[in-house]
Structure formats: C-alpha cells, structure tokens
Design a protein around this motif. Structure first.
Motif, PDB file in Angstrom:
ATOM      1  N   THR A 258     -11.944  -9.816  -0.137  1.00  0.00           N
ATOM      2  CA  THR A 258     -12.425  -8.601  -0.786  1.00  0.00           C
ATOM      3  C   THR A 258     -11.284  -7.593  -0.903  1.00  0.00           C
ATOM      4  N   VAL A 259     -11.165  -7.004  -2.079  1.00  0.00           N
ATOM      5  CA  VAL A 259     -10.102  -6.032  -2.303  1.00  0.00           C
ATOM      6  C   VAL A 259     -10.525  -4.675  -1.753  1.00  0.00           C
ATOM      7  N   ARG A 260      -9.859  -4.255  -0.711  1.00  0.00           N
ATOM      8  CA  ARG A 260     -10.095  -2.938  -0.127  1.00  0.00           C
ATOM      9  C   ARG A 260      -8.892  -2.066  -0.515  1.00  0.00           C
ATOM     10  N   GLU A 261      -8.498  -1.193   0.371  1.00  0.00           N
ATOM     11  CA  GLU A 261      -7.393  -0.297   0.061  1.00  0.00           C
ATOM     12  C   GLU A 261      -6.078  -1.060   0.020  1.00  0.00           C
ATOM     13  N   MET A 262      -5.287  -0.816  -1.014  1.00  0.00           N
ATOM     14  CA  MET A 262      -4.033  -1.537  -1.170  1.00  0.00           C
ATOM     15  C   MET A 262      -2.865  -0.706  -0.618  1.00  0.00           C
ATOM     16  N   ILE A 263      -1.804  -1.404  -0.234  1.00  0.00           N
ATOM     17  CA  ILE A 263      -0.608  -0.762   0.304  1.00  0.00           C
ATOM     18  C   ILE A 263       0.323  -0.458  -0.859  1.00  0.00           C
ATOM     19  N   ASP A 264       0.674   0.810  -1.026  1.00  0.00           N
ATOM     20  CA  ASP A 264       1.484   1.203  -2.172  1.00  0.00           C
ATOM     21  C   ASP A 264       2.971   1.027  -1.883  1.00  0.00           C
ATOM     22  N   ARG A 265       3.665   0.372  -2.815  1.00  0.00           N
ATOM     23  CA  ARG A 265       5.095   0.150  -2.685  1.00  0.00           C
ATOM     24  C   ARG A 265       5.863   0.700  -3.896  1.00  0.00           C
ATOM     25  N   GLY A 266       5.327   1.756  -4.473  1.00  0.00           N
ATOM     26  CA  GLY A 266       6.027   2.385  -5.604  1.00  0.00           C
ATOM     27  C   GLY A 266       5.655   1.749  -6.922  1.00  0.00           C
ATOM     28  N   THR A 267       6.392   0.705  -7.320  1.00  0.00           N
ATOM     29  CA  THR A 267       6.109   0.058  -8.603  1.00  0.00           C
ATOM     30  C   THR A 267       4.964  -0.943  -8.513  1.00  0.00           C
ATOM     31  N   TYR A 268       4.605  -1.302  -7.270  1.00  0.00           N
ATOM     32  CA  TYR A 268       3.509  -2.259  -7.098  1.00  0.00           C
ATOM     33  C   TYR A 268       2.698  -1.901  -5.857  1.00  0.00           C
ATOM     34  N   ARG A 269       1.519  -2.527  -5.772  1.00  0.00           N
ATOM     35  CA  ARG A 269       0.660  -2.364  -4.607  1.00  0.00           C
ATOM     36  C   ARG A 269       0.339  -3.754  -4.080  1.00  0.00           C
ATOM     37  N   LYS A 270       0.044  -3.847  -2.790  1.00  0.00           N
ATOM     38  CA  LYS A 270      -0.321  -5.157  -2.259  1.00  0.00           C
ATOM     39  C   LYS A 270      -1.437  -5.041  -1.244  1.00  0.00           C
ATOM     40  N   LEU A 271      -2.191  -6.119  -1.152  1.00  0.00           N
ATOM     41  CA  LEU A 271      -3.323  -6.163  -0.242  1.00  0.00           C
ATOM     42  C   LEU A 271      -3.297  -7.466   0.545  1.00  0.00           C
ATOM     43  N   PRO A 272      -2.935  -7.434   1.820  1.00  0.00           N
ATOM     44  CA  PRO A 272      -3.002  -8.659   2.634  1.00  0.00           C
ATOM     45  C   PRO A 272      -4.450  -9.127   2.748  1.00  0.00           C
ATOM     46  N   LEU A 273      -4.655 -10.436   2.726  1.00  0.00           N
ATOM     47  CA  LEU A 273      -5.992 -11.022   2.832  1.00  0.00           C
ATOM     48  C   LEU A 273      -6.068 -11.964   4.032  1.00  0.00           C
ATOM     49  N   PHE A 274      -7.238 -12.042   4.617  1.00  0.00           N
ATOM     50  CA  PHE A 274      -7.510 -13.036   5.665  1.00  0.00           C
ATOM     51  C   PHE A 274      -6.555 -12.919   6.852  1.00  0.00           C
TER      52      PHE A 274
END
Lengths: 114, 114
Positions: free
Chosen positions: B4-20
């Motif tokens: 499930t996509v919750r809050e993403m980690i912002d890295r400036g030009t992109y965002r990421k969401l670790p799963l599991f």
C-alpha cells in the motif's frame, strides 16, 4: 537490459515467460505470468520462496492467505512462503503480472487444487 | 499482503516508498519510485545490487548502460551491478516504477551526476 516477451510456456490455464535467465544472482528468479481470460490458477503455496507480484495488465481476483483482492495494473503484492494463494480471472482479458521470486531453490510448489 | 502506498520519502527530483520492510528475505529490498514531472534521476550505478524495474505509470526515457529506452507501463528491465543508469521524465505526469533490489547490502550507489 529490457525484458522482452518472446514465446511463452503454456501451462493450460496460464502461460509464463522466464526473464533474464542466467543474469540474476543465485536464489532469485523473474518471469511474466499471464492467466488466460476466464481461467484460474488453483490454490497453492511454496515451501521456501517468496513471490513479489507487480500487476501489468487486466484485472483478476487474487487470493493471498485469508484475503481476496481485486488486483489491477500498478498493484504490488508479496506472498510469503507457506502462504496459500490463487488467481481467478473472471474477465475476458488476459491478466498479466511480473513475478520476482526470492529465496528461490527451484520449484517448491505444493498444490491444494488444480 | 498488498503493498500500500503511504507517505513517500522525498528526494528532490523523485520520491520513494519502501515496501514490505522486515518481511523480505536478507539481501532483497522493494520500493516504489516516482520521478516527478519534468525531472530526472542522474546517472549512477550500484556496486553490488541488481535492480529489477517494473514500470507502473507514466512514460520516461530510461537509460541503462549504452541504451536509452522509452519506458512505459508494463515494461520490465534489469540493471546489473556497475551498470550506469538514469531516468529523464520529460512529461507532465509522474513516472512510477516498482523496484526490486537483489544482492542488496545497503546503499551502494555511486553517483556520476546529480
């Protein structure tokens, strides 16, 4: 490298295409699986392997453990070892998913139904 | 289980969401990455880890080694260790991909450009 869909291996209700053979580190495996329209993949589990699913086309009921999801493109799922899972494609479109197996030691499937 | 996509980690030009997190076997890692509209992820490579990409939304130029692909939903790619890769999202939509890292021992990125 891009994973290119060539000839798929037919398994009756579904087809599969191994990807990147000989290119991945030991213990991992990647493939595309396509469940045919109106078909299902019966309940089964794996003894050792984990499966990550990324849905890439179509829509189907995907059962994992006690829950049945409506799985659509862009959805991501994890199936842990010894967790029963199944697919019911009640639509008239193929249901396609990218599958990554982890802790993979060869086929370790236990089928509860065909 | 579903990712499930919750809050993403912002890295400036992109965002990421670790799963599991805490659910996968050692040496593996899963996340969703979203490259923002009009943004890029600069050229970099990894020392040890393999990356499998499954595109889940948008369209972008994805460079791997000597080749730049037009990557679209449903496409699957492998990036092997020490292979330079980058993303250019020239569109006005987010570019989203599911990423599975194999032979993962923590961040081992080497950046050639920001």
């Amino acid at each position: 490298m891009r994973g290119t869909v060539r000839e798929m291996i037919d398994r009756g209700t579904y087809r599969k295409l191994p990807l990147f053979e000989g290119e991945l580190p030991p213990g991992s495996y990647a493939q595309i699986v396509e469940v045919k329209p109106g078909q299902r993949v019966g309940k089964h589990y794996h003894l050792h392997q984990y499966e990550l699913f990324c849905i890439i086309g179509g829509e189907a009921r995907l059962g994992i453990g006690e829950v049945e999801y409506v799985a659509k493109p862009g959805d991501v799922f994890l199936v842990k070892p010894k967790t029963v899972h199944w697919v019911v494609n009640g639509s008239d479109e193929p249901f396609r998913l990218f599958v990554v197996k982890l802790n993979y030691r060869g086929d370790d499937s236990v089928w509860l139904e065909e």
